[in-house]
Design a protein around this motif. Structure first.
Motif, PDB file in Angstrom:
ATOM      1  N   TYR A 165      29.639 -31.698   2.965  1.00 43.13           N
ATOM      2  CA  TYR A 165      30.503 -32.432   3.923  1.00 43.13           C
ATOM      3  C   TYR A 165      29.777 -32.970   5.347  1.00 43.13           C
ATOM      4  O   TYR A 165      28.759 -32.448   5.741  1.00 43.13           O
ATOM      5  CB  TYR A 165      31.554 -31.149   4.824  1.00 43.13           C
ATOM      6  CG  TYR A 165      32.469 -30.432   3.754  1.00 43.13           C
ATOM      7  CD1 TYR A 165      32.335 -29.549   3.224  1.00 43.13           C
ATOM      8  CD2 TYR A 165      33.476 -31.493   4.011  1.00 43.13           C
ATOM      9  CE1 TYR A 165      33.250 -29.001   2.076  1.00 43.13           C
ATOM     10  CE2 TYR A 165      34.629 -30.868   3.002  1.00 43.13           C
ATOM     11  CZ  TYR A 165      34.654 -29.725   2.188  1.00 43.13           C
ATOM     12  OH  TYR A 165      35.503 -29.415   1.558  1.00 43.13           O
ATOM     13  N   ALA A 166      30.298 -34.257   5.573  1.00 42.31           N
ATOM     14  CA  ALA A 166      29.798 -34.908   6.673  1.00 42.31           C
ATOM     15  C   ALA A 166      30.307 -34.058   8.044  1.00 42.31           C
ATOM     16  O   ALA A 166      31.544 -33.419   7.778  1.00 42.31           O
ATOM     17  CB  ALA A 166      30.260 -36.310   6.679  1.00 42.31           C
ATOM     18  N   ALA A 203      28.482 -38.191  14.607  1.00 44.72           N
ATOM     19  CA  ALA A 203      28.709 -37.741  13.133  1.00 44.72           C
ATOM     20  C   ALA A 203      27.165 -37.560  12.620  1.00 44.72           C
ATOM     21  O   ALA A 203      26.333 -38.540  12.899  1.00 44.72           O
ATOM     22  CB  ALA A 203      29.633 -38.903  12.697  1.00 44.72           C
ATOM     23  N   ILE A 204      27.199 -36.970  11.390  1.00 47.15           N
ATOM     24  CA  ILE A 204      26.003 -36.519  10.475  1.00 47.15           C
ATOM     25  C   ILE A 204      26.458 -36.487   9.453  1.00 47.15           C
ATOM     26  O   ILE A 204      27.483 -35.596   9.117  1.00 47.15           O
ATOM     27  CB  ILE A 204      25.096 -35.669  11.219  1.00 47.15           C
ATOM     28  CG1 ILE A 204      23.934 -35.531  10.500  1.00 47.15           C
ATOM     29  CG2 ILE A 204      25.854 -34.071  11.344  1.00 47.15           C
ATOM     30  CD1 ILE A 204      22.826 -34.310  11.265  1.00 47.15           C
ATOM     31  N   SER A 205      25.807 -37.207   8.414  1.00 46.69           N
ATOM     32  CA  SER A 205      26.028 -37.271   6.878  1.00 46.69           C
ATOM     33  C   SER A 205      25.591 -35.672   6.469  1.00 46.69           C
ATOM     34  O   SER A 205      24.941 -35.073   7.120  1.00 46.69           O
ATOM     35  CB  SER A 205      25.484 -38.163   6.346  1.00 46.69           C
ATOM     36  OG  SER A 205      24.176 -38.112   6.432  1.00 46.69           O
ATOM     37  N   TRP A 206      26.133 -35.320   5.199  1.00 48.83           N
ATOM     38  CA  TRP A 206      25.643 -34.070   4.891  1.00 48.83           C
ATOM     39  C   TRP A 206      24.035 -33.951   4.365  1.00 48.83           C
ATOM     40  O   TRP A 206      23.516 -33.054   4.671  1.00 48.83           O
ATOM     41  CB  TRP A 206      26.323 -33.795   3.320  1.00 48.83           C
ATOM     42  CG  TRP A 206      26.016 -34.711   2.180  1.00 48.83           C
ATOM     43  CD1 TRP A 206      26.501 -35.910   1.803  1.00 48.83           C
ATOM     44  CD2 TRP A 206      25.215 -34.526   1.281  1.00 48.83           C
ATOM     45  NE1 TRP A 206      25.728 -36.297   0.743  1.00 48.83           N
ATOM     46  CE2 TRP A 206      25.165 -35.512   0.389  1.00 48.83           C
ATOM     47  CE3 TRP A 206      23.997 -33.391   1.278  1.00 48.83           C
ATOM     48  CZ2 TRP A 206      24.009 -35.692  -0.512  1.00 48.83           C
ATOM     49  CZ3 TRP A 206      22.986 -33.657   0.096  1.00 48.83           C
ATOM     50  CH2 TRP A 206      23.089 -34.226  -0.712  1.00 48.83           C
ATOM     51  N   SER A 207      23.577 -34.906   4.244  1.00 47.46           N
ATOM     52  CA  SER A 207      22.069 -35.031   4.096  1.00 47.46           C
ATOM     53  C   SER A 207      21.410 -35.213   5.489  1.00 47.46           C
ATOM     54  O   SER A 207      20.190 -34.800   5.416  1.00 47.46           O
ATOM     55  CB  SER A 207      21.854 -36.407   3.091  1.00 47.46           C
ATOM     56  OG  SER A 207      22.015 -37.528   3.664  1.00 47.46           O
ATOM     57  N   THR A 221      22.495 -39.918   7.658  1.00 48.44           N
ATOM     58  CA  THR A 221      23.099 -41.076   8.461  1.00 48.44           C
ATOM     59  C   THR A 221      23.633 -40.238   9.671  1.00 48.44           C
ATOM     60  O   THR A 221      24.427 -39.420   9.765  1.00 48.44           O
ATOM     61  CB  THR A 221      24.332 -41.571   7.630  1.00 48.44           C
ATOM     62  OG1 THR A 221      23.829 -42.130   6.540  1.00 48.44           O
ATOM     63  CG2 THR A 221      25.119 -42.451   8.465  1.00 48.44           C
ATOM     64  N   ARG A 274      21.739 -30.698  12.222  1.00 49.31           N
ATOM     65  CA  ARG A 274      22.363 -29.708  11.210  1.00 49.31           C
ATOM     66  C   ARG A 274      21.143 -28.636  11.316  1.00 49.31           C
ATOM     67  O   ARG A 274      19.980 -28.848  11.549  1.00 49.31           O
ATOM     68  CB  ARG A 274      22.137 -30.401   9.887  1.00 49.31           C
ATOM     69  CG  ARG A 274      23.594 -31.337   9.796  1.00 49.31           C
ATOM     70  CD  ARG A 274      23.683 -31.717   8.268  1.00 49.31           C
ATOM     71  NE  ARG A 274      24.672 -31.129   7.804  1.00 49.31           N
ATOM     72  CZ  ARG A 274      25.686 -31.519   7.325  1.00 49.31           C
ATOM     73  NH1 ARG A 274      26.212 -32.721   7.349  1.00 49.31           N
ATOM     74  NH2 ARG A 274      26.795 -30.702   6.934  1.00 49.31           N
ATOM     75  N   VAL A 300      31.001 -39.624   5.936  1.00 51.86           N
ATOM     76  CA  VAL A 300      30.553 -39.638   7.383  1.00 51.86           C
ATOM     77  C   VAL A 300      31.669 -40.998   7.914  1.00 51.86           C
ATOM     78  O   VAL A 300      31.479 -41.864   7.204  1.00 51.86           O
ATOM     79  CB  VAL A 300      28.944 -39.723   7.689  1.00 51.86           C
ATOM     80  CG1 VAL A 300      28.668 -40.962   7.109  1.00 51.86           C
ATOM     81  CG2 VAL A 300      29.012 -39.834   9.300  1.00 51.86           C
ATOM     82  N   TYR A 354      39.317 -37.410   8.913  1.00 51.73           N
ATOM     83  CA  TYR A 354      38.653 -35.960   8.733  1.00 51.73           C
ATOM     84  C   TYR A 354      39.702 -35.197   8.400  1.00 51.73           C
ATOM     85  O   TYR A 354      40.773 -35.305   9.371  1.00 51.73           O
ATOM     86  CB  TYR A 354      37.720 -35.607   9.976  1.00 51.73           C
ATOM     87  CG  TYR A 354      36.614 -36.545  10.251  1.00 51.73           C
ATOM     88  CD1 TYR A 354      36.359 -37.757  10.615  1.00 51.73           C
ATOM     89  CD2 TYR A 354      35.523 -35.921   9.661  1.00 51.73           C
ATOM     90  CE1 TYR A 354      35.082 -38.461  10.702  1.00 51.73           C
ATOM     91  CE2 TYR A 354      34.112 -36.433   9.526  1.00 51.73           C
ATOM     92  CZ  TYR A 354      33.975 -37.732  10.360  1.00 51.73           C
ATOM     93  OH  TYR A 354      32.837 -38.153  10.314  1.00 51.73           O
TER      94      TYR A 354
END
Length: 121
Positions: A31-32, A49-53, A56, A71, A101, A108
């Motif tokens: 999940y982002a 916002a932050i991507s799951w990785s 981004t 994160r 994201v 969302y």
């Protein structure tokens, strides 16, 4: 999917505060995550916002250079480190999660309950 936001409080202008948001599911890393805020009498607006990785990351222009989204190592918690707080940062802050994201709240699907940040001038 449940999100639990915490860390809000009353601070003075110029202070720092860190919000956290914990995702209930073990699939968190898919999940982002994002932070939005809603000030009294105003519409909800995107903050970060932050991507799951984590590759981004996006910020709303007014918080760039002051707020940092990240994160945790376990990836089930996202943080919003806020510094140089201003009175106009006063709002209820919400965390949100989705597969992709983005900066638009409409995309969302999952939301936390919100945590109040009050900045006194």
């Amino acid at each position: 999917v449940q999100l639990q936001a915490s860390g809000g409080g009353l601070v003075q202008a110029g202070d720092s505060l860190t919000l956290s948001c914990t995702l209930s599911e073990r699939t968190f890393n898919m999940y982002a995550m994002a932070w939005f805020r809603q000030a009294p009498g105003k519409e909800r607006e995107f903050v970060a916002a932050i991507s799951w990785s984590g590759d981004t990351i996006e910020y709303e222009d007014s918080v760039k250079g002051r707020f940092t989204v990240s994160r945790g190592r376990s990836r089930n918690t996202v943080y919003l480190q806020m510094s140089s707080l201003k009175a106009e940062d006063t709002a209820v802050y919400y965390c949100a999660a989705d597969k992709v994201v983005g900066t638009d709240a409409i995309f969302y699907d999952y939301w936390g309950q919100g945590t109040l940040v009050t900045v006194s001038s």
